[in-house]
Design an enzyme around this catalytic site. Structure first.
Site, PDB file in Angstrom:
ATOM      1  N   ASP A  38     -29.300  41.062 -17.620  1.00 16.41           N
ATOM      2  CA  ASP A  38     -28.761  40.421 -18.845  1.00 16.41           C
ATOM      3  C   ASP A  38     -28.246  39.010 -18.968  1.00 16.41           C
ATOM      4  OD1 ASP A  38     -26.482  40.664 -17.524  1.00 16.41           O
ATOM      5  OD2 ASP A  38     -25.107  41.787 -18.708  1.00 16.41           O
ATOM      6  N   GLY A  39     -28.634  38.201 -17.440  1.00 18.53           N
ATOM      7  CA  GLY A  39     -28.266  37.181 -17.444  1.00 18.53           C
ATOM      8  C   GLY A  39     -26.877  36.544 -16.898  1.00 18.53           C
ATOM      9  N   GLU A  40     -26.166  37.725 -16.576  1.00 13.70           N
ATOM     10  CA  GLU A  40     -24.865  37.546 -16.112  1.00 13.70           C
ATOM     11  C   GLU A  40     -24.978  37.338 -14.804  1.00 13.70           C
ATOM     12  OE1 GLU A  40     -22.155  40.530 -16.969  1.00 13.70           O
ATOM     13  OE2 GLU A  40     -22.225  40.535 -19.176  1.00 13.70           O
ATOM     14  N   ARG A  97     -22.442  13.082 -21.183  1.00 17.47           N
ATOM     15  CA  ARG A  97     -22.676  12.484 -22.330  1.00 17.47           C
ATOM     16  C   ARG A  97     -21.993  12.765 -23.859  1.00 17.47           C
ATOM     17  NH1 ARG A  97     -29.135  12.717 -21.748  1.00 17.47           N
ATOM     18  NH2 ARG A  97     -28.553  14.569 -21.026  1.00 17.47           N
ATOM     19  N   LYS A 193     -30.707  -1.866 -27.607  1.00 21.93           N
ATOM     20  CA  LYS A 193     -31.495  -1.073 -28.014  1.00 21.93           C
ATOM     21  C   LYS A 193     -30.935  -0.080 -29.404  1.00 21.93           C
ATOM     22  CE  LYS A 193     -30.001   3.006 -25.473  1.00 21.93           C
ATOM     23  NZ  LYS A 193     -30.360   4.086 -24.480  1.00 21.93           N
ATOM     24  N   ARG A 195     -30.463   3.591 -30.936  1.00 20.32           N
ATOM     25  CA  ARG A 195     -30.844   4.904 -30.856  1.00 20.32           C
ATOM     26  C   ARG A 195     -31.599   5.605 -32.178  1.00 20.32           C
ATOM     27  NH1 ARG A 195     -31.130   8.475 -27.244  1.00 20.32           N
ATOM     28  NH2 ARG A 195     -30.103   7.461 -25.564  1.00 20.32           N
ATOM     29  N   ASP A 219     -30.893   2.859 -14.363  1.00 19.15           N
ATOM     30  CA  ASP A 219     -30.043   3.628 -15.145  1.00 19.15           C
ATOM     31  C   ASP A 219     -29.317   4.701 -14.316  1.00 19.15           C
ATOM     32  OD1 ASP A 219     -29.121   4.657 -17.639  1.00 19.15           O
ATOM     33  OD2 ASP A 219     -31.168   4.613 -18.445  1.00 19.15           O
ATOM     34  N   THR A 224     -35.687  12.542 -20.257  1.00 17.14           N
ATOM     35  CA  THR A 224     -36.869  12.368 -20.826  1.00 17.14           C
ATOM     36  C   THR A 224     -38.022  11.359 -20.655  1.00 17.14           C
ATOM     37  OG1 THR A 224     -36.320  11.925 -23.134  1.00 17.14           O
ATOM     38  CG2 THR A 224     -36.003  14.173 -22.684  1.00 17.14           C
ATOM     39  N   GLY A 226     -37.466   8.485 -22.530  1.00 19.55           N
ATOM     40  CA  GLY A 226     -37.782   7.931 -23.516  1.00 19.55           C
ATOM     41  C   GLY A 226     -37.325   6.500 -23.661  1.00 19.55           C
TER      42      GLY A 226
END
Length: 311
Positions: A38-40, A97, A193, A195, A219, A224, A226
């Protein structure tokens, strides 16, 4: 295993945990993480940690939530096993973030994660180049934020083309880029920049001279890609000739490497704070290890400024 401390590794980055244990000259602590249908998940420590200093190496890298819960489970298991002190070595700190509200009725998730970490019994956090350094303010426990600039600059030194310009992809990374420029004895340029979304940005201005010169974009992470793609395009329009990338955390989500390759990025250098993808031809990814730096911090936490035997 030393009588006084134990180093455990979660499933987020087992290679890094093993490298840290090797640097400490101890075997990695015996443990098992089991995931249910179940993901636990549950964590079991298979050796005594009573009264020991316990260090858990577990970045909260993607899948962030799963690895965060595993870290908390490790801490709870150690606390319930009467560990003396628990230190979380979190080379990549997810949710960094999310350090403020951009709109009303939004969470400050970095603050929430800090509270969860402390409630779980963690007494000290060690991380590397968090996206937002001020997240330390969300903790009431000690936080050591390491920089990977020296390790990455050491890999770059002597390999960059002459007259390479270090480029900050936005104003928020100027301090980081300045450290690279000082380490590499290079000039600095800064992109401004705007966003547009969580993954797309628009470059509005370039401060610095890049015409006819190779560029090293720096960085804290490649997610991603971008931001870097937009940066490369702006630099190319300004007359730059070659492009390389150096970043601490190589997440490489959603085809980021293919995007960078399509823009002509010649090489990407990252650390092993998170697992790196299989080798690719374009662009090639090189990895600098942060294990020595993490082991050095652990030794200082255990023995003060000098390790056993004067190390």
């Amino acid at each position: 295993m030393s009588a006084g401390f134990a180093v455990f590794g979660g499933t987020a980055n087992p290679r890094l945990a093993e490298a840290v244990a090797r640097e400490m000259r101890v075997p990695l602590g015996a443990c098992e993480t089991e995931r249910f249908p179940d993901g636990e998940l549950t964590v079991r420590l298979e050796e005594s940690v009573r009264a020991k200093e316990v260090f858990v190496v577990q970045p909260t890298s993607p899948p962030v939530n799963e690895h965060l819960v595993e870290l908390l489970a490790f801490a709870d298991a150690a606390r319930r096993s009467a560990a003396g002190r628990i230190t979380a070595v979190v080379p990549y700190f997810g949710y960094a973030r999310a350090d403020r509200r951009n709109q009303r009725r939004e969470p400050i998730t970095a603050s929430l994660v800090a509270q969860l970490v402390q409630v779980a019994g963690i007494a000290h956090v060690v991380t590397v180049d968090p996206h937002t350094p001020q997240i330390e303010g969300f903790f009431s426990i000690p936080v050591d934020s390491l920089s990977a600039v020296c390790a990455l600059a050491a890999e770059l030194r002597g390999r960059l083309p002459p007259d390479t310009v270090v480029v900050s992809p936005d104003t928020g990374r100027v301090k980081l880029a300045t450290e690279y420029a000082r380490e590499l004895d290079a000039q600095l340029a800064v992109l401004h920049k705007r966003r547009q979304s969580g993954s797309d940005t628009e470059v509005t201005q370039l401060a610095g001279e890049v015409e006819g010169r190779p560029c090293l974009l720096v960085d804290d992470m490649v997610s991603t890609g971008g931001t870097l793609v937009g940066s490369v395009r702006a630099l190319r329009d300004a007359g730059a000739t070659e492009f390389r990338v150096a970043a601490t955390h190589g997440l490489f989500l959603d085809g980021a490497l293919a995007r960078l390759a399509a823009e002509g990025v010649a090489e990407v250098l990252v650390t092993d704070t998170v697992p790196t993808p299989p080798a690719t031809e374009a662009p090639p990814v090189r990895v600098a290890s942060v294990a020595p730096a993490l082991a050095d911090v652990i030794r200082k936490l255990l023995y003060g400024t000098r390790g056993p035997g004067g190390r």
